[in-house]
Design a protein around this motif. Structure first.
Motif, PDB file in Angstrom:
ATOM      1  N   LEU A  31       0.828  -1.204   0.000  1.00  0.00           N
ATOM      2  CA  LEU A  31       0.000   0.000   0.000  1.00  0.00           C
ATOM      3  C   LEU A  31       0.858   1.249   0.000  1.00  0.00           C
ATOM      4  N   TYR A  32       2.010   1.126   0.692  1.00  0.00           N
ATOM      5  CA  TYR A  32       2.807   2.319   0.937  1.00  0.00           C
ATOM      6  C   TYR A  32       4.222   1.891   1.253  1.00  0.00           C
ATOM      7  N   GLU A  33       5.202   2.525   0.623  1.00  0.00           N
ATOM      8  CA  GLU A  33       6.597   2.244   0.951  1.00  0.00           C
ATOM      9  C   GLU A  33       7.190   3.478   1.595  1.00  0.00           C
ATOM     10  N   GLY A  34       7.502   3.376   2.876  1.00  0.00           N
ATOM     11  CA  GLY A  34       8.109   4.504   3.587  1.00  0.00           C
ATOM     12  C   GLY A  34       9.616   4.366   3.586  1.00  0.00           C
ATOM     13  N   LEU A  47      -0.219  -5.057   7.490  1.00  0.00           N
ATOM     14  CA  LEU A  47       1.084  -5.522   7.962  1.00  0.00           C
ATOM     15  C   LEU A  47       2.074  -4.359   7.841  1.00  0.00           C
ATOM     16  N   HIS A  48       2.881  -4.164   8.876  1.00  0.00           N
ATOM     17  CA  HIS A  48       3.969  -3.178   8.838  1.00  0.00           C
ATOM     18  C   HIS A  48       5.275  -3.955   8.835  1.00  0.00           C
ATOM     19  N   ARG A  49       6.003  -3.880   7.727  1.00  0.00           N
ATOM     20  CA  ARG A  49       7.263  -4.638   7.623  1.00  0.00           C
ATOM     21  C   ARG A  49       8.433  -3.658   7.712  1.00  0.00           C
ATOM     22  N   TYR A  50       9.213  -3.809   8.761  1.00  0.00           N
ATOM     23  CA  TYR A  50      10.301  -2.864   9.052  1.00  0.00           C
ATOM     24  C   TYR A  50      11.554  -3.231   8.266  1.00  0.00           C
ATOM     25  N   LYS A  51      12.192  -2.218   7.682  1.00  0.00           N
ATOM     26  CA  LYS A  51      13.378  -2.431   6.844  1.00  0.00           C
ATOM     27  C   LYS A  51      14.654  -2.109   7.624  1.00  0.00           C
TER      28      LYS A  51
END
Ligand code: TMP
Length: 235
Positions: free
Chosen positions: A6-9, A24-28
């Motif tokens: 949905l969104y790439e921060g 889902l929030h996937r941390y980089k």
């Protein structure tokens, strides 16, 4: 279950799931600073920020702060409620550092008389400027919502300060973001991690947070691992 980006921060990706109310929030491992002008990455960052945020959200829920957190699904991924985010970042400070030290001409490390709450507009193009309640009213955020945001910031501070104190860490300042669920409740969202908080070792004053990256101090991977160790008892 049909994950869809949905969104790439700068430091995480937000994915849709089969359930429209769940994300889902996937941390980089990547990091940026100064509105993306500085870039870097280090091993374990995504895992630390995800695991620490999960621990902080659980702890805050137990202490009466409602959050978007549902569960941690793997090392770098949290399942959360989907919220309508407010265009506001709430910063709470206990000790002068960073932009407040600059703004008031204080030496970094000066304790503040009482917690200072600041509101920033969440807008990368504008560089997230400091704004006041008149600006936010103009942008359509009502006074009740703003008062609730400030109150949540102070409650998070009152809850987390002693938590970190017990772990030998001074909570210097932090930033939170808040959103509204489908029933209109305001919930704490985003993350609580060494990216979004300043953590200083209580004994040595050593910085255990993203300032090590922002200021090229070195030892950033070790500092994140140390905070995670003190919070969860693991490395
Ligand atoms: P500041 O002193 O640079 O205004 O930062 C205050 C706090 O907010 C500090 O804990 C770091 C955090 N922060 C973010 O989470 N994101 C940002 O973009 C900035 C500038 C600060």
């Amino acid at each position: 279950m049909g994950e869809r980006l949905l969104y790439e921060g700068k430091a995480k990706r937000v994915l849709a799931t089969g359930d429209p109310d769940v994300l889902l929030h996937r941390y980089k491992d990547e990091a940026t600073a100064f509105d993306g002008r500085k870039r870097g990455s280090w091993r374990g960052k995504g895992r630390t920020n995800a695991t620490m945020s999960a621990a902080m959200f659980r702890y805050l829920e137990e202490h009466g702060v409602p959050t978007h957190f549902i569960e941690q699904v793997d090392d770098t991924t949290l399942k959360t409620k989907r919220l309508e985010m407010l265009p506001v970042e709430v910063v709470v400070r206990n000790v002068a550092a960073g932009s407040l030290a600059k703004r008031l001409g204080y030496e970094e490390g000066t304790p503040l008389r009482q917690p200072v709450v600041e509101l920033y507009l969440k807008n990368d193009e504008l560089g997230d400027p400091l704004v006041n309640r008149y600006h936010l009213r103009e942008l359509g955020v009502d006074d009740g919502t703003l008062a609730a945001c400030e109150e949540m910031g102070l409650k998070v501070n009152d809850t987390l300060r002693p938590f970190f104190e017990e772990r030998g860490i001074t909570l210097v300042d932090f930033k939170i973001e808040i959103g509204r669920d489908t029933e209109g409740n305001l919930l704490l969202a985003d993350e609580i991690s060494p990216d979004t908080c300043r953590f200083w070792d209580r004994e040595t004053g050593e910085r255990l947070d993203k300032d090590r990256f922002r200021r090229d101090m070195g030892g950033v991977e070790e500092a994140y691992a140390e905070v995670l160790r003190r919070v969860t008892g693991e490395g």
